[in-house]
Design a protein around this motif. Structure first.
Motif, PDB file in Angstrom:
ATOM      1  N   ALA A  97      92.362  59.894  64.575  1.00  0.00           N
ATOM      2  CA  ALA A  97      92.438  61.336  64.787  1.00  0.00           C
ATOM      3  C   ALA A  97      91.078  61.947  64.495  1.00  0.00           C
ATOM      4  CB  ALA A  97      93.498  61.975  63.893  1.00  0.00           C
ATOM      5  N   LEU A  98      90.794  63.036  65.175  1.00  0.00           N
ATOM      6  CA  LEU A  98      89.599  63.817  64.881  1.00  0.00           C
ATOM      7  C   LEU A  98      90.012  64.866  63.850  1.00  0.00           C
ATOM      8  CD1 LEU A  98      86.619  64.076  65.809  1.00  0.00           C
ATOM      9  CD2 LEU A  98      87.374  65.946  67.284  1.00  0.00           C
ATOM     10  N   ARG A  99      89.386  64.831  62.680  1.00  0.00           N
ATOM     11  CA  ARG A  99      89.751  65.730  61.581  1.00  0.00           C
ATOM     12  C   ARG A  99      88.660  66.776  61.365  1.00  0.00           C
ATOM     13  NH1 ARG A  99      90.436  63.282  55.606  1.00  0.00           N
ATOM     14  NH2 ARG A  99      88.152  63.336  55.724  1.00  0.00           N
ATOM     15  N   LEU A 100      89.070  68.037  61.303  1.00  0.00           N
ATOM     16  CA  LEU A 100      88.143  69.128  61.049  1.00  0.00           C
ATOM     17  C   LEU A 100      88.515  69.819  59.743  1.00  0.00           C
ATOM     18  CD1 LEU A 100      88.040  68.866  64.290  1.00  0.00           C
ATOM     19  CD2 LEU A 100      87.164  71.208  64.206  1.00  0.00           C
ATOM     20  N   GLU A 101      87.525  70.219  58.970  1.00  0.00           N
ATOM     21  CA  GLU A 101      87.789  71.059  57.817  1.00  0.00           C
ATOM     22  C   GLU A 101      88.278  72.412  58.316  1.00  0.00           C
ATOM     23  OE1 GLU A 101      84.582  71.321  55.084  1.00  0.00           O
ATOM     24  OE2 GLU A 101      84.500  69.152  54.731  1.00  0.00           O
ATOM     25  N   LYS A 102      89.206  73.003  57.578  1.00  0.00           N
ATOM     26  CA  LYS A 102      89.861  74.220  58.070  1.00  0.00           C
ATOM     27  C   LYS A 102      88.866  75.342  58.348  1.00  0.00           C
ATOM     28  CE  LYS A 102      91.036  76.157  53.515  1.00  0.00           C
ATOM     29  NZ  LYS A 102      92.135  76.633  52.648  1.00  0.00           N
ATOM     30  N   ASN A 103      87.834  75.494  57.524  1.00  0.00           N
ATOM     31  CA  ASN A 103      86.874  76.581  57.736  1.00  0.00           C
ATOM     32  C   ASN A 103      86.077  76.394  59.021  1.00  0.00           C
ATOM     33  OD1 ASN A 103      87.664  77.912  55.393  1.00  0.00           O
ATOM     34  ND2 ASN A 103      86.101  76.905  54.129  1.00  0.00           N
ATOM     35  N   ASP A 104      85.732  75.140  59.330  1.00  0.00           N
ATOM     36  CA  ASP A 104      85.047  74.855  60.595  1.00  0.00           C
ATOM     37  C   ASP A 104      85.958  75.179  61.775  1.00  0.00           C
ATOM     38  OD1 ASP A 104      82.699  74.007  59.387  1.00  0.00           O
ATOM     39  OD2 ASP A 104      83.338  71.911  59.299  1.00  0.00           O
ATOM     40  N   PHE A 105      87.224  74.781  61.660  1.00  0.00           N
ATOM     41  CA  PHE A 105      88.199  75.051  62.714  1.00  0.00           C
ATOM     42  C   PHE A 105      88.369  76.556  62.940  1.00  0.00           C
ATOM     43  CE2 PHE A 105      92.698  75.813  63.869  1.00  0.00           C
ATOM     44  CZ  PHE A 105      92.744  75.139  65.085  1.00  0.00           C
ATOM     45  N   LEU A 106      88.505  77.315  61.857  1.00  0.00           N
ATOM     46  CA  LEU A 106      88.687  78.759  61.966  1.00  0.00           C
ATOM     47  C   LEU A 106      87.447  79.440  62.539  1.00  0.00           C
ATOM     48  CD1 LEU A 106      90.588  79.464  58.622  1.00  0.00           C
ATOM     49  CD2 LEU A 106      91.511  79.562  60.945  1.00  0.00           C
ATOM     50  N   GLU A 107      86.280  78.935  62.214  1.00  0.00           N
ATOM     51  CA  GLU A 107      85.044  79.509  62.747  1.00  0.00           C
ATOM     52  C   GLU A 107      84.962  79.296  64.258  1.00  0.00           C
ATOM     53  OE1 GLU A 107      81.669  81.658  62.859  1.00  0.00           O
ATOM     54  OE2 GLU A 107      82.971  81.394  61.098  1.00  0.00           O
ATOM     55  N   ILE A 108      85.352  78.110  64.718  1.00  0.00           N
ATOM     56  CA  ILE A 108      85.327  77.842  66.157  1.00  0.00           C
ATOM     57  C   ILE A 108      86.328  78.724  66.885  1.00  0.00           C
ATOM     58  CG2 ILE A 108      85.621  76.083  67.942  1.00  0.00           C
ATOM     59  CD1 ILE A 108      84.820  73.985  65.863  1.00  0.00           C
ATOM     60  N   ILE A 109      87.503  78.877  66.302  1.00  0.00           N
ATOM     61  CA  ILE A 109      88.523  79.739  66.912  1.00  0.00           C
ATOM     62  C   ILE A 109      88.029  81.185  67.004  1.00  0.00           C
ATOM     63  CG2 ILE A 109      90.687  80.901  66.307  1.00  0.00           C
ATOM     64  CD1 ILE A 109      92.004  78.335  65.962  1.00  0.00           C
ATOM     65  N   LYS A 110      87.340  81.619  65.962  1.00  0.00           N
ATOM     66  CA  LYS A 110      86.863  83.002  65.904  1.00  0.00           C
ATOM     67  C   LYS A 110      85.850  83.299  67.010  1.00  0.00           C
ATOM     68  CE  LYS A 110      85.924  84.389  61.794  1.00  0.00           C
ATOM     69  NZ  LYS A 110      85.214  84.585  60.495  1.00  0.00           N
ATOM     70  N   THR A 111      85.058  82.316  67.358  1.00  0.00           N
ATOM     71  CA  THR A 111      83.972  82.539  68.314  1.00  0.00           C
ATOM     72  C   THR A 111      84.264  82.017  69.723  1.00  0.00           C
ATOM     73  OG1 THR A 111      82.922  80.507  67.520  1.00  0.00           O
ATOM     74  CG2 THR A 111      82.203  82.581  66.533  1.00  0.00           C
ATOM     75  N   HIS A 112      85.376  81.278  69.887  1.00  0.00           N
ATOM     76  CA  HIS A 112      85.698  80.707  71.196  1.00  0.00           C
ATOM     77  C   HIS A 112      87.176  80.959  71.502  1.00  0.00           C
ATOM     78  CE1 HIS A 112      82.041  78.504  70.036  1.00  0.00           C
ATOM     79  NE2 HIS A 112      81.793  78.471  71.339  1.00  0.00           N
ATOM     80  N   ILE A 113      87.425  81.972  72.319  1.00  0.00           N
ATOM     81  CA  ILE A 113      88.787  82.380  72.644  1.00  0.00           C
ATOM     82  C   ILE A 113      89.557  81.292  73.368  1.00  0.00           C
ATOM     83  CG2 ILE A 113      88.160  83.427  74.859  1.00  0.00           C
ATOM     84  CD1 ILE A 113      90.761  84.746  72.300  1.00  0.00           C
ATOM     85  N   GLU A 114      88.839  80.402  74.081  1.00  0.00           N
ATOM     86  CA  GLU A 114      89.524  79.327  74.819  1.00  0.00           C
ATOM     87  C   GLU A 114      90.301  78.420  73.863  1.00  0.00           C
ATOM     88  OE1 GLU A 114      85.583  80.019  77.081  1.00  0.00           O
ATOM     89  OE2 GLU A 114      86.274  79.968  74.986  1.00  0.00           O
ATOM     90  N   LEU A 115      89.697  78.084  72.728  1.00  0.00           N
ATOM     91  CA  LEU A 115      90.387  77.246  71.747  1.00  0.00           C
ATOM     92  C   LEU A 115      91.564  77.996  71.140  1.00  0.00           C
ATOM     93  CD1 LEU A 115      90.744  74.716  70.057  1.00  0.00           C
ATOM     94  CD2 LEU A 115      89.025  75.597  68.457  1.00  0.00           C
ATOM     95  N   LYS A 116      91.361  79.257  70.815  1.00  0.00           N
ATOM     96  CA  LYS A 116      92.445  80.044  70.235  1.00  0.00           C
ATOM     97  C   LYS A 116      93.643  80.109  71.176  1.00  0.00           C
ATOM     98  CE  LYS A 116      93.536  84.484  68.079  1.00  0.00           C
ATOM     99  NZ  LYS A 116      93.019  85.803  67.654  1.00  0.00           N
ATOM    100  N   ASN A 117      93.377  80.319  72.454  1.00  0.00           N
ATOM    101  CA  ASN A 117      94.478  80.407  73.424  1.00  0.00           C
ATOM    102  C   ASN A 117      95.240  79.096  73.541  1.00  0.00           C
ATOM    103  OD1 ASN A 117      93.895  83.080  73.983  1.00  0.00           O
ATOM    104  ND2 ASN A 117      92.641  82.617  75.786  1.00  0.00           N
ATOM    105  N   ILE A 118      94.496  77.969  73.532  1.00  0.00           N
ATOM    106  CA  ILE A 118      95.152  76.659  73.588  1.00  0.00           C
ATOM    107  C   ILE A 118      96.020  76.438  72.362  1.00  0.00           C
ATOM    108  CG2 ILE A 118      94.687  74.177  73.352  1.00  0.00           C
ATOM    109  CD1 ILE A 118      94.422  75.015  76.175  1.00  0.00           C
TER     110      ILE A 118
END
Length: 228
Positions: A97-118
């Motif tokens: 599995a690809l594991r991300l730290e939660k803060n990195d994940f939340l930062e990507i979601i905040k700046t990239h709506i495509e990930l948030k929508n998925i």
């Protein structure tokens, strides 16, 4: 290397960012990934192998309420502001599995709506599948439920052969082991499956699909409706 299906739906730039921030880890069979009500620390995108979501009630053993393979993500609820695990999770099929730290994940979601929508679409899938799982456990017999569960496991293992014991299946489905043994023996006599020493093999997928309850195809339809 296999890729996670949700990540593959994203623009290449976001995919590269997720891989840069993430860490590829081993999913070790039977390992506990997270505990219900504990703080979410990581987000997991399985690339192969699969994870069981489990729920305990009173003094009863944990019961499987969902399954996540390369089609999904574990920990997605943090996108809704939820800070603690809603379910326990353990590795049902070994892999990666690809594991991300939660803060990195939340930062990507905040700046990239495509990930948030998925992620939000996937959360809709999980909610619908959880409700279907509850109805399945109430209305469907052990045999059809076992067939559905084996098909779901095969899909996520991406192999006709995977490690699985009758005892583990009985715990996940919340039924007595003798019920699983009886149903599995019938499937074996009819040439649908083979098993020995904890290894399960699907021999006749079309026949197993015919023996499964309607929830197997409904689960696939739910995913395609929300995710595509």
């Amino acid at each position: 290397m296999n890729k996670n299906s949700l990540i593959e739906l994203l623009p290449k730039q976001i995919q590269e960012l997720i891989f840069y921030k993430g860490e590829l880890i081993d999913l070790t069979l039977s390992k506990i990934v997270c505990v219900v009500d504990e703080t979410i620390e990581y987000i997991y995108f399985p690339t192969d192998g699969f994870i069981s979501l489990v729920q305990s009630l009173d003094q009863h053993p944990p019961l499987e309420v969902g399954m996540i393979g390369r089609e999904g993500v574990l920990g997605a609820e943090i996108a809704l502001g939820i800070q603690k695990n809603l379910f326990g999770a353990l590795i049902q099929g070994s892999g990666n599995a690809l594991r991300l730290e939660k803060n990195d994940f939340l930062e990507i979601i905040k700046t990239h709506i495509e990930l948030k929508n998925i992620i939000l679409s996937y959360m809709a899938v999980r909610i619908k599948q959880l409700s279907l799982s509850a109805a399945c456990e109430h209305f469907h017999e052990i045999g059809p439920r076992l067939a559905k569960w084996l098909l779901m496991s095969e899909d996520r293992a991406q192999s006709t052969t995977f490690l699985m014991t009758h005892e583990f299946i009985s715990l996940m489905l919340g039924v007595r082991r003798v019920g699983i043994t009886t149903a599995a023996a019938e499937f074996r006599r009819n040439g649908l499956i083979e098993y020995r020493r904890g290894e399960m093999q699907i021999l006749n997928r079309p026949a197993l699909m015919a023996a499964s309850c309607s929830c197997y195809l409904q689960n696939r339809k739910i995913y395609s409706t929300f995710i595509g």
